[in-house]
Scaffold this motif. Structure first.
Motif, mmCIF file in Angstrom:
data_model
loop_
_atom_site.group_PDB
_atom_site.id
_atom_site.type_symbol
_atom_site.label_atom_id
_atom_site.label_comp_id
_atom_site.label_asym_id
_atom_site.label_seq_id
_atom_site.Cartn_x
_atom_site.Cartn_y
_atom_site.Cartn_z
ATOM 1 N N LEU A 135 0.835 -1.194 0.000
ATOM 2 C CA LEU A 135 0.000 0.000 0.000
ATOM 3 C C LEU A 135 0.874 1.251 0.000
ATOM 4 O O LEU A 135 1.888 1.298 0.702
ATOM 5 N N ARG A 136 0.454 2.254 -0.749
ATOM 6 C CA ARG A 136 1.147 3.539 -0.743
ATOM 7 C C ARG A 136 0.447 4.414 0.294
ATOM 8 O O ARG A 136 -0.615 4.975 0.039
ATOM 9 N N MET A 137 1.059 4.535 1.454
ATOM 10 C CA MET A 137 0.426 5.189 2.603
ATOM 11 C C MET A 137 0.886 6.630 2.808
ATOM 12 O O MET A 137 0.262 7.364 3.575
ATOM 13 N N PHE A 138 1.978 7.030 2.156
ATOM 14 C CA PHE A 138 2.574 8.325 2.462
ATOM 15 C C PHE A 138 2.718 9.202 1.222
ATOM 16 O O PHE A 138 2.719 8.723 0.087
ATOM 17 N N SER A 139 2.879 10.479 1.468
ATOM 18 C CA SER A 139 3.307 11.428 0.445
ATOM 19 C C SER A 139 4.337 12.352 1.083
ATOM 20 O O SER A 139 4.404 12.469 2.310
ATOM 21 N N HIS A 159 8.958 15.888 6.608
ATOM 22 C CA HIS A 159 8.410 16.099 5.277
ATOM 23 C C HIS A 159 7.464 14.989 4.839
ATOM 24 O O HIS A 159 7.013 14.972 3.696
ATOM 25 N N LEU A 160 7.166 14.055 5.721
ATOM 26 C CA LEU A 160 6.321 12.915 5.363
ATOM 27 C C LEU A 160 4.952 13.084 5.997
ATOM 28 O O LEU A 160 4.831 13.536 7.140
ATOM 29 N N ARG A 161 3.913 12.698 5.270
ATOM 30 C CA ARG A 161 2.565 12.744 5.838
ATOM 31 C C ARG A 161 1.771 11.536 5.351
ATOM 32 O O ARG A 161 2.041 10.983 4.282
ATOM 33 N N LEU A 162 0.781 11.156 6.141
ATOM 34 C CA LEU A 162 -0.089 10.041 5.781
ATOM 35 C C LEU A 162 -1.142 10.487 4.783
ATOM 36 O O LEU A 162 -1.703 11.571 4.898
#
Length: 216
Positions: A135-139, A159-162
């Motif tokens: 799953l791609r959980m972050f941007s 710099h990472l967020r869900l």
């Protein structure tokens, strides 16, 4: 076909000589000792095991052919190396089938430059070969001149967020007993991977493993 590393004629993306060189660089090959708890390769039993203490599993050091392959793939867009690098994740994760792969995302600028998200591609190949979900959980938010920052400055960056789009599916997969494995290419300060670990733990109350191609 030509070997993407040495340029010699080859039936595979890496010729046998380069593949053997890549295998010899792995911690599993370089270290004779194993952790008594998790069986991960360790330099010496007197040192803390990186899996048991840091939840970090790495294929090998960021040097030689391993660092070159990562740079060619990540910075020069050599997509032919994706199956080669994905196979390194596979060697670390086999024989587990109770895992959910969660890749660290590429930055928007990096994705524009190379034309693809390098970790999402590796995660999709690894998931298909191991027959496990991902799953791609972050941007990521944009990071200005991140590579020019020192170690302390990098550690201060967040710099990472869900993303919310896959949260429900993530919870369902956790309910059936899967363990998240965060995938990244290079573990330098570990800032990004630890951010991902903390975000999943805070939002979903789960513990993860961090699996990287190399430690710098």
């Amino acid at each position: 076909m030509w070997c993407v590393y040495c340029g010699r004629l080859s039936d595979a993306r890496l010729c046998p000589s380069c593949h053997a060189l890549l295998s010899s660089l792995s911690y599993a090959s370089a270290y004779d000792q194993r952790c008594n708890v998790c069986s991960a390769p360790v330099l010496d039993s007197v040192y803390p095991c990186p899996i048991c203490n840091e939840h970090v599993y790495a294929y090998g050091p960021y040097e030689g052919i391993l660092s070159s392959c990562i740079r060619l793939y990540k910075h020069q867009g050599q997509k032919a190396l994706a199956p080669v690098l994905a196979s390194l994740f596979e060697t670390m994760l086999i024989p587990r089938d109770d895992i959910l792969l969660v890749p660290i995302p590429s930055s928007s600028s990096g994705k524009r430059l190379r034309g693809f998200d390098q970790m999402a591609l590796l995660a999709s190949i690894t998931a298909k070969n191991l027959k496990v979900p991902y799953l791609r959980m972050f941007s990521q938010t944009e990071r200005q001149f991140y590579t020019l920052l020192g170690r302390t400055q990098r550690l201060e960056q967040h710099h990472l967020r869900l993303n919310d789009v896959n949260n429900d599916r993530f919870r369902r997969l956790m309910d059936v007993g899967l363990t998240p494995v965060i995938l990244d290419d290079i573990y330098t300060t570990g800032n990004t991977a630890r951010q991902a670990y903390a975000l999943l733990q805070q939002e979903f109350g789960v513990s993860c493993t961090i699996c990287v191609l190399s430690r710098a």
